[in-house]
Design a protein around this motif. Structure first.
Motif, PDB file in Angstrom:
ATOM      1  N   GLU A 197      26.126  -5.018  18.616  1.00  0.00           N
ATOM      2  CA  GLU A 197      26.797  -4.245  19.667  1.00  0.00           C
ATOM      3  C   GLU A 197      28.147  -3.719  19.192  1.00  0.00           C
ATOM      4  N   ASN A 198      28.616  -2.700  19.899  1.00  0.00           N
ATOM      5  CA  ASN A 198      29.940  -2.165  19.611  1.00  0.00           C
ATOM      6  C   ASN A 198      30.699  -1.977  20.918  1.00  0.00           C
ATOM      7  N   TYR A 199      31.975  -2.291  20.874  1.00  0.00           N
ATOM      8  CA  TYR A 199      32.807  -2.132  22.061  1.00  0.00           C
ATOM      9  C   TYR A 199      34.051  -1.345  21.703  1.00  0.00           C
ATOM     10  N   TYR A 200      34.547  -0.583  22.672  1.00  0.00           N
ATOM     11  CA  TYR A 200      35.809   0.106  22.514  1.00  0.00           C
ATOM     12  C   TYR A 200      36.600  -0.151  23.793  1.00  0.00           C
ATOM     13  N   LYS A 201      37.766  -0.701  23.681  1.00  0.00           N
ATOM     14  CA  LYS A 201      38.559  -1.121  24.839  1.00  0.00           C
ATOM     15  C   LYS A 201      37.693  -1.905  25.822  1.00  0.00           C
ATOM     16  N   ASN A 202      36.942  -2.853  25.262  1.00  0.00           N
ATOM     17  CA  ASN A 202      36.082  -3.736  26.055  1.00  0.00           C
ATOM     18  C   ASN A 202      34.919  -3.045  26.764  1.00  0.00           C
ATOM     19  N   LYS A 203      34.650  -1.793  26.380  1.00  0.00           N
ATOM     20  CA  LYS A 203      33.470  -1.124  26.958  1.00  0.00           C
ATOM     21  C   LYS A 203      32.453  -0.894  25.864  1.00  0.00           C
ATOM     22  N   LYS A 204      31.192  -1.104  26.206  1.00  0.00           N
ATOM     23  CA  LYS A 204      30.125  -0.921  25.233  1.00  0.00           C
ATOM     24  C   LYS A 204      29.992   0.546  24.853  1.00  0.00           C
ATOM     25  N   ILE A 205      29.961   0.821  23.541  1.00  0.00           N
ATOM     26  CA  ILE A 205      29.682   2.201  23.117  1.00  0.00           C
ATOM     27  C   ILE A 205      28.685   2.166  21.966  1.00  0.00           C
ATOM     28  N   SER A 206      28.199   3.341  21.574  1.00  0.00           N
ATOM     29  CA  SER A 206      27.232   3.359  20.474  1.00  0.00           C
ATOM     30  C   SER A 206      27.989   3.248  19.149  1.00  0.00           C
ATOM     31  N   ARG A 207      27.233   2.877  18.138  1.00  0.00           N
ATOM     32  CA  ARG A 207      27.824   2.734  16.817  1.00  0.00           C
ATOM     33  C   ARG A 207      28.382   4.071  16.346  1.00  0.00           C
TER      34      ARG A 207
END
Ligand code: ADP
Ligand code: MG
Length: 741
Positions: free
Chosen positions: A380-390
Motif C-alpha cells: 500500500e501507499n499513503y500520502y498524508k495518511n490517505k491511501k493513494i496509488s503507487r
C-alpha cells in the motif's frame, strides 16, 4: 554417513586431486564433492577452495598416542595399528542394537574393538586389512575393548614402521595417529568428511598458496607464513603450533576487517554532501511541542546529528540506543530540520508493521509543522495518511511534493526517484545489508545532478560490546542513548524453577484480569545429543520445525489445560506473513490475552499494554537476546515483569540469568555476555558477517589494536592497495558479505 559420502578409509587413501586447482576454484569442480554436499557447503558460505581451507577446526582430538596392543589399558585415547583378523556383526539380545565386533592384531597381541549401530562397517573392515584405530579403552582385563574408535585404513608398508615401542608411523594419517581437527559441525557436515576433503586440497595446493599478508607486516609481527599456518591449523604437529597458526589467521581476519572499515571511511571522506544549517528556532519549537521532556542522552545525540548535517561531508552516524530509549523522536528532529530546509528525507524500516508504526508516530509528532509525509510498502501507499496509488506517490516524489517518505524495502525498488534527497534514515540497520543502503543512496537523482550524496543516519537497538564496536564501527561516528525516559518502572525480573510455575501462572491470571497482556517465548531448540551432533542429522530446517512443534505444544498446554478460559494465540516463523500480521494486530488491539511465540516476535514492535514476558528454557538464549525479549514489556506506566523459566540451575546459567536481574542496561549486558559466553558464541556474529575467528579474537585487545595500526600504516602509503592485489581482493570480498552500516 561414511557410506553415503564415499568417505570410507578406502577412498581416503593417499589420493590427490587430478584436476588443476587453485584457491579460487569453485567447490563444484572438486571431484568428490557431490551436489548434496555442495549445497550444504554453500549454505555455510563455502563457495571456493579458499573458503574451504579457511573453514577452521575449533578444537583438536589428541589421537597421537600410538602404542602396541600389549600395552593397552583402560583409559586413553590410544592409537593402535594392526591387521583385522576377525569381524562380525552381532545383534544384541534386546535386538535394539547392532554391534560390530573386530579383532585387531599386531606383533604384540590381540585387541577387541566394538562399534555400535554402524553395521555397514563390516564392508569397510575386511579381514586382512591394515588399519589405524584411535579411541578409548573400556572394561578390564579380558573384557577390555576399544570403544567406537576413529578409524582409517593404512597401507601395509606403513605398518612396518611400527617398531617395538610403538613408534610414530611415518605414513601421514588423517583421522588417527595424530592431533585430529574437529570442525564445528553444521549443516550435517561431519569432521571426518571435512578432513577427507580438506587434506587432499591442502596437499594439492602446498606450493601455490600466496600469502595475502604483506611480507613486512608478517615478519615484523612474527606471524607464521600462510603455507605453514594453513597446514598447522588443520593438521598440527603440536598444540603450540596450532595456536600459533590460529593467531596468525585471527590477525589476518582482523587486519582485513580493519582495512575494509578504514577504506570505507576514506572513501566517504572524499564525498560531498549538502550542508544543512541548524534552524535553532525550529528545533526549539519542536522540543517544546513534545508531550514529554527529552532525556539528556537524546539531546546530546540529536545535537551531534544536527552538527553533522551542517557540514558539507556526508554524515555516517550510527545511533545506538536500547529498546524504548526513544530513538524515533531524535530521528524525527533531524528529519524536520532537513525537510524545513527544503530537502527530502527517507526513513526505512525492516518490516511493514514497523514502517506503519513510524508513519503514525512521525505524523503525530510533526503535525504542527505542515510537512508532506508519505508511506510506501510492498502493498500500500499513503500520502498524508490517505491511501493513494503507487503511480501517484511516485509522481509526487519526483515533483518534490513529499518531504518525508517512510517505507520498507519497497523504497529500494526500481522507479523510485527523489527530487532532492538529503537525508537517509535506516531503522534497525542490522537488518539491512550494505548493498541495500548503497542502493538507496544511488537512487537519488539529486546525486546525479550535483555529485553529492545524502547524509546517513542508521539506528540500532542491538547493543554491541565496546570491543566489537571499536573494531567494526571504529571510524564510524557513534551516538549512544544510554538513558531511558523518566518515569519508566524497572521491570521486575525473576528466575522461576519448575516447582514455582503454578504460582507464576496464577499471577498471570491476575494480570489478565487487570486487562494486561502476556508474551510466552518458547525455547530455542539446539541439537542436543552427541549422536545428533556426530551424524549431523539435525539441520537448521529441522530445528526450526522442532521450534514450531514446541510452540504448538506449549500453545496446546496453555490454551487447554492452564488457561482454558483466556484468549491464547500462537506465532511462529513458519506462518505466512499475513497470518503473522493478523495475529500481531489482534494482540495490539487486545483481542488476545496470551501470545505464545518463538523468538520471531518482531524487533521494535510496541505493545505497551503487555506487562508480562515469560521465557521458557531461558538458559538456551544469550543475554543480549533475553534482554531484547524483556524489552517487549515495560513500555507503559504499568509495572512489568519478566519471568525466566529454567530447569537447569547450572553455574553458568545462573551467572547469566543473574546478570539479567542485576543489570538493566543493554550495553553492560552485552559486555557481560561477551565475558561469560566468550565471543565465539556472541549472538549476532553471523548477522554481522564477521568471520568466526575475528569474532573470537575480539577479546584480544592487543591483537585488535595491532591489526588496526598495521592497516592504517598500509593505507597511508597505498590507499588503493595497488601494491597488494591479494589484500585488495579479500577486502573487496568482505564488502559482499558484511553488514556494517
Ligand atoms: P526505540 O528507541 O526503541 O525506537 P521509541 O522511539 O519507539 O524507542 O520510543 C519508545 C516510546 O518512548 C515511545 O512511545 C516514545 O513516544 C516514548 N518516548 C521517547 N522519548 C521519551 C522521553 N524523553 N520521555 C518519555 N517518553 C519518551
Ligand atoms: Mg525503534
Amino acid at each position: 554417513m561414511d557410506r553415503m559420502s564415499g568417505c570410507g578409509p578406502e577412498a581416503c587413501r593417499f589420493d590427490s586431486y587430478r584436476a588443476h586447482m587453485d584457491l579460487s576454484t569453485p567447490i563444484e569442480t572438486i571431484p568428490r564433492i557431490g551436489p548434496v554436499y555442495q549445497k550444504k557447503l554453500k549454505k555455510m558460505g563455502i563457495k571456493t577452495v579458499r573458503d574451504l581451507l579457511y573453514h577452521f577446526p575449533h578444537r583438536y582430538e589428541d589421537f597421537s598416542n600410538l602404542i602396541p596392543i600389549a600395552k593397552a589399558e583402560p583409559g586413553g585415547p590410544f592409537c593402535f595399528q594392526g591387521e583385522i583378523v576377525e569381524i562380525k556383526n552381532i545383534r544384541t539380545f534386546r535386538k535394539r542394537m547392532m554391534l560390530t565386533q573386530v579383532t585387531l592384531a599386531d606383533k604384540t597381541g590381540k585387541l577387541k574393538v566394538l562399534w555400535f549401530n554402524q553395521p555397514y562397517l563390516i564392508n569397510t573392515f575386511k579381514k586382512g586389512t591394515f588399519v589405524c584405530l584411535a579411541g578409548k579403552i573400556t572394561g578390564k582385563d579380558s573384557a577390555m575393548y576399544l570403544s567406537s574408535p576413529a578409524y582409517e585404513k593404512i597401507p601395509a608398508f606403513a605398518l612396518r614402521s611400527l617398531g617395538e615401542g610403538g613408534l610414530r608411523s611415518k605414513f601421514d594419517t588423517t583421522h588417527t595417529g595424530r592431533l585430529i581437527p574437529v570442525y564445528p559441525e553444521t549443516e550435517g557436515l561431519s569432521s571426518r568428511w571435512l578432513r577427507f576433503i580438506i587434506k587432499p586440497a591442502l596437499q594439492e595446493l602446498k606450493n601455490q598458496m600466496l600469502d595475502p599478508l604483506p611480507e613486512t607486516v608478517r615478519k615484523e609481527n612474527n606471524f607464521l607464513p600462510l603455507q605453514k599456518a594453513i597446514w598447522q591449523i588443520h593438521f598440527p604437529d603440536s598444540l603450540e603450533e596450532a595456536k600459533e597458526a590460529k593467531k596468525r589467521f585471527a590477525f589476518e581476519e582482523l587486519f582485513i576487517l580493519s582495512l575494509f572499515v578504514l577504506k570505507e571511511r576514506l572513501k566517504l571522506a572524499r564525498e560531498k554532501a549538502i550542508a544543512i544549517s541548524i534552524n535553532l528556532d525550529l528545533i526549539k519549537e519542536f522540543v517544546k511541542s513534545l508531550p514529554f521532556k527529552l532525556t539528556n542522552a537524546q539531546k546530546k545525540s540529536a545535537w551531534q546529528i544536527l552538527k553533522d548535517l551542517s557540514r558539507p561531508r556526508p554524515m555516517n552516524r550510527l545511533l545506538e540506543g536500547d529498546v524504548g530509549s526513544g530513538k524515533t523522536v531524535v530521528a524525527a528532529m533531524a528529519a524536520l530540520n532537513v525537510a524545513k530546509a527544503g530537502y527530502q528525507v527517507v526513513f526505512m524500516a525492516p518490516t511493514e508493521i514497523l514502517a506503519k508504526q513510524h508513519n503514525k508516530t512521525i505524523n503525530g509528532i510533526l503535525k504542527k509543522f505542515n510537512l508532506n509525509i508519505g508511506l510506501i510498502t510492498g502493498k500500500e501507499n499513503y500520502y498524508k495518511n490517505k491511501k493513494i496509488s503507487r503511480q501517484e506517490l511516485l509522481e509526487k516524489l519526483k515533483n518534490d511534493e513529499i518531504d518525508i517518505l517512510i517505507g520498507t524495502h519497497a523504497l529500494i525498488q526500481e522507479g523510485i526517484k527523489f527530487k532532492n534527497l538529503a537525508l537517509v534514515i535506516i531503522d534497525e540497520q542490522h537488518r539491512f545489508g550494505v548493498e541495500q543502503r548503497a542502493k538507496l543512496i544511488q537512487n537519488s537523482e539529486f546525486r546525479i545532478q550535483n555529485f553529492k550524496i545524502p547524509h546517513l543516519l542508521s539506528m540500532t537497538a542491538t547493543p554491541i560490546p565496546r570491543t566489537l564496536s571499536l573494531t567494526i564501527y571504529g571510524d564510524l561516528d557513534l551516538s549512544i542513548i544510554d538513558e531511558l525516559p523518566k518515569g519508566r518502572k524497572k521491570i521486575i525480573t525473576k528466575i522461576v524453577r519448575p516447582k514455582d510455575k503454578k504460582e507464576t501462572y496464577d499471577f498471570i491470571r491476575q494480570q489478565v484480569k487487570e486487562e494486561r497482556q502476556v508474551f510466552v517465548i518458547c525455547p530455542r531448540i539446539e541439537p542436543r545429543t552427541r549422536a545428533e551432533l556426530g551424524t549431523g542429522q539435525v539441520n537448521q530446517q529441522k530445528l526450526s520445525w522442532m521450534e514450531v512443534k514446541a510452540v504448538k505444544e506449549e500453545y496446546e498446554k496453555l490454551s487447554k489445560n492452564v488457561f482454558p478460559d483466556l484468549r491464547v494465540a500462537m506465532l511462529h516463523g513458519k506462518m505466512k506473513t499475513e497470518e503473522k500480521e493478523k495475529i500481531m494486530k489482534a494482540f495490539k488491539n487486545r483481542k488476545i490475552d496470551i501470545l505464545v511465540s518463538t523468538s520471531v516476535v518482531e524487533v521494535g514492535v510496541d505493545i505497551p499494554n503487555a506487562t508480562v514476558m515469560i521465557i521458557e528454557g531461558s538458559e538456551k538464549f544469550g543475554l543480549a537476546q533475553l534482554h531484547q525479549f524483556r524489552g517487549r514489556v515495560g513500555r507503559s506506566e504499568y509495572q512489568s515483569y519478566c519471568f525466566l523459566f529454567t530447569d537447569r540451575p547450572g553455574v553458568t546459567t545462573n551467572r547469566r540469568l543473574r546478570a539479567l536481574i542485576s543489570c538493566e542496561n543493554g550495553f553492560e549486558l552485552a559486555e557481560k555476555d561477551l565475558q561469560i559466553r566468550g565471543p565465539g558464541d556472541f549472538s549476532g556474529s553471523r548477522q554481522w558477517g564477521i568471520p568466526d575467528l575475528a569474532m573470537a579474537s575480539l577479546t584480544d585487545t592487543f591483537l585488535v589494536a595491532q591489526a588496526r595500526e598495521e592497516a592504517k600504516r598500509i593505507l597511508e602509503k597505498d590507499p588503493e592497495l595497488k601494491k597488494y592485489p591479494l589484500l585488495k581482493e579479500r577486502v573487496g570480498k568482505f564488502r559482499e558479505r558484511i553488514h556494517l552500516e
